[in-house]
Each structure stands twice: as C-alpha cells, then as structure tokens.
Scaffold this motif. Sequence first.
Motif, PDB file in Angstrom:
ATOM      1  N   GLU A 141       0.884  -1.312   0.022  1.00 51.28           N
ATOM      2  CA  GLU A 141       0.025   0.087   0.190  1.00 51.28           C
ATOM      3  C   GLU A 141       0.851   1.204   0.236  1.00 51.28           C
ATOM      4  O   GLU A 141       1.914   0.971   0.501  1.00 51.28           O
TER       5      GLU A 141
ATOM      6  N   ASN B  80      -4.510   1.230  -3.270  1.00 42.77           N
ATOM      7  CA  ASN B  80      -4.560   0.885  -1.877  1.00 42.77           C
ATOM      8  C   ASN B  80      -3.590   1.833  -1.184  1.00 42.77           C
ATOM      9  O   ASN B  80      -2.311   1.630  -1.266  1.00 42.77           O
TER      10      ASN B  80
ATOM     11  N   THR C  51       1.743   4.865   1.375  1.00 47.97           N
ATOM     12  CA  THR C  51       1.450   5.908   2.767  1.00 47.97           C
ATOM     13  C   THR C  51       1.493   7.281   1.997  1.00 47.97           C
ATOM     14  O   THR C  51       2.525   7.446   1.237  1.00 47.97           O
TER      15      THR C  51
ATOM     16  N   LYS D 162      -2.835   4.424   2.623  1.00 46.75           N
ATOM     17  CA  LYS D 162      -3.496   4.805   3.953  1.00 46.75           C
ATOM     18  C   LYS D 162      -2.797   6.050   4.469  1.00 46.75           C
ATOM     19  O   LYS D 162      -1.763   6.512   3.664  1.00 46.75           O
TER      20      LYS D 162
END
Length: 346
Positions: A219, A293, A221, A295
Amino acid sequence: MKKTILVTGGTGFIGSHTTVELQNAGYDVVIVDNLSNSKADVVDGIEKITGIRPAFEKVDCCDKAGLEAVFQKYPDISGIIHFAASKAVGESVEKPLLYYYNNLVSLINLLELMPKYGVKGIIFSSSCTVYGQPAPENLPVTEQAPIQKAESPYGNTKQINEEIIQDYVKSGAPIGAILLRYFNPIGAHPTAIIGEMPNGVPANLIPYLTQTAIGIRKELTVFGDDYDTPDGSCIRDFIYVVDLAKAHVCAMARILDGKLAEPVEVYNVGTGHGVSVFELINTFEKCTGVKLNYKVGPRRPGDIEKVWGNVDKANKVLGWKAVHTLEEALSSAWKWQQKLRADGIM
Ligand code: WQD
C-alpha cells in the motif's frame, strides 16, 4: 552540419527522455553516464524510439581525465546538458560528503573543460527545491523568489551548483548557461520503451504509487493529511517528463543561437498548477480505473508543504509550455509500469 550535445546522466530518467527530444530536434547526442543509478540498455531503448543510436561513454563525471577523453573523442560538442548527480533527498542526509563530492566535482570538471574544447553553453538540471517553502504570498513561485536554506544536502548541492555557474560566468568564462528549475517530473515516454526506473524502494511518489497499483508494494502511505492545504495533503507541480525534456531543447537552441539576454538565465519548468497528493491519487484512479490501496501516515521530515511554479517566463521568453495533462502523464506512468511487468522486469 548537425550539432552535437553532451548529455551527462543521459541513461537516467530525465536524461533519456531529453536525449530522445534532442535527436527528434536534429541534434547528435553523446551520453556520458557512470551507470550508478541506470542501465546501459536505456541506450537501446532510445535507439528503438528514434531510430538513431546515441553515442554512449561509460564515464564518471568526477573522473576528469575520463571526461576530458570524451571531449577529445567528440570534438564537435557544442553544448552540454548536465543531469548526472546523486538525487535522493533522504540518502543525502545520511551521506552528505558523497553528495557534495559527486554533485559539485562533476560540475566543476565540466566547467573547467568547456573553454578548453570550445563548448559554448551548458544547461544545468536544477530544482524548485532551491526555493524551500515559498511564503504563501510568493505562490506560485517565480524565479525572483528568495532562495531559502536547503532542507537537505541534496537541495544544498543544487543551490551551490547554481552559484558555481553564476560565479564562473561572472569571472569571465567564455560560456553561456541556463539553469532549469524543475518541479516534479513524472510519467514515461508514450511508447513505454523508456521511463522512470528507481533502484530499490522508490522514494518518489509516482513510482511508489504505480508499484502499489501493480501489486509490488502492499500500500502507498500518504505522508500527512494535516497540512494547511484544502484537503490536508501536500501540493506539488507535477510535470510530464516529455514536456520537461522539450524545455531542454528550447533552452539549448536559445544558447546555441546566441539569444541569451544575460550570460546565465534561470527558468522555472513546471505546469504552473498545484495538485495535492490526494488529488493526484484520485486522478490516477479515474484515468486508469485502478483502485489504489493507500493509507495516511505521519509527515515525512523535510517535506515542503506546498510549492508550484509561475512559469510565465519559460512560456514567454523560452517559448516553451507544458502541454500534457496530469491524466496523460499518469496514464503514461501506468502504461510503463505494466510494460515492466509484461517484460518480467518488475
Ligand atoms: C511528492 C509528494 C510527499 C512518496 C523531490 C525532490 C525534487 C525532485 C523530486 C529528484 C510529497 C508525497 C511521496 C510517498 C507520499 N528530485 N509522497 N508518499 O519530495 O516533492 O521532490 O523529488 O528527482 O527536487 O525534492 O517528490 O515524489 O518524493 O514527493 O505521500 O510514498 O508526495 O510527501 O508531498 P518531492 P516526492
């Protein structure tokens, strides 16, 4: 008679795309690269795109004797575009001496050899990093904006290199120079034959993003969403690498046609538009149909909150303008990542 341009770092990301555009504009190109952060097969890729194989010399620009041998072998070199440098912000903090040595000595060697071999001009690959975090009233940032203390040894080498060129020309050196301050170069050649090829885990946003999209990385960041920006993420001026490459062709013509208004000219090379990290992610998802994906994580130390360029001078004086959209740039980056997968490279 074709003019010959020496491109240092010419197997690198921006150097290879610039070599293609120089060849398209009718120049002969000699690439000098030590292959510390790129591969020799990029020369094959350039030839595949243009049908013209650039000369290639595996030489480290810090090796003055090796570099001089190149000028002796190619006596028609009229101009230089100097890309060869160490460029990882984070690594420069861990290994400052490597950065100061490599990035300063390579330029000094070139400058010392230019008058000896009748080379008229040099284009230096600089960066918007020299502005640091412009004051809000100075955004979009112009070439007159104050140079602020660099956040990293990498950024400091860009500032020092600009000063070295300014001082050398002021001392009466018989050369002209153009400093191109890039914003954030992204994307890949539309053929997907050349593109950005970072070693190891990418530090820059786009390669990390496309490697996440294709499944190499779990993923992405996003480094902080609590900045003083509309959506909380950082803002940058993301410019398509082919547009950036074409700016070098305009700059070289300006030097070789004797059109410099002053011995050293400075240009911002960007789109003139600020785009946030979240906006970029949304644009990527929309134009590729790939769900990313990601975060939100903590801020990355040293990151500038928001910077984008005022590019009026490049548009009006250099006669150059970025013409590709963010969608086109991101689509080219994704097409390149998919080609690397199809070719079993990553
Ligand atoms: C862009 C934005 C990050 C990675 C530097 C140099 C510049 C030029 C390009 C060398 C920032 C965010 C990034 C990630 C993220 N030099 N980001 N997650 O730092 O603007 O510019 O590289 O080529 O001179 O200063 O580029 O792509 O690293 O970061 O959220 O995994 O993306 O915080 O806001 P940067 P970048």
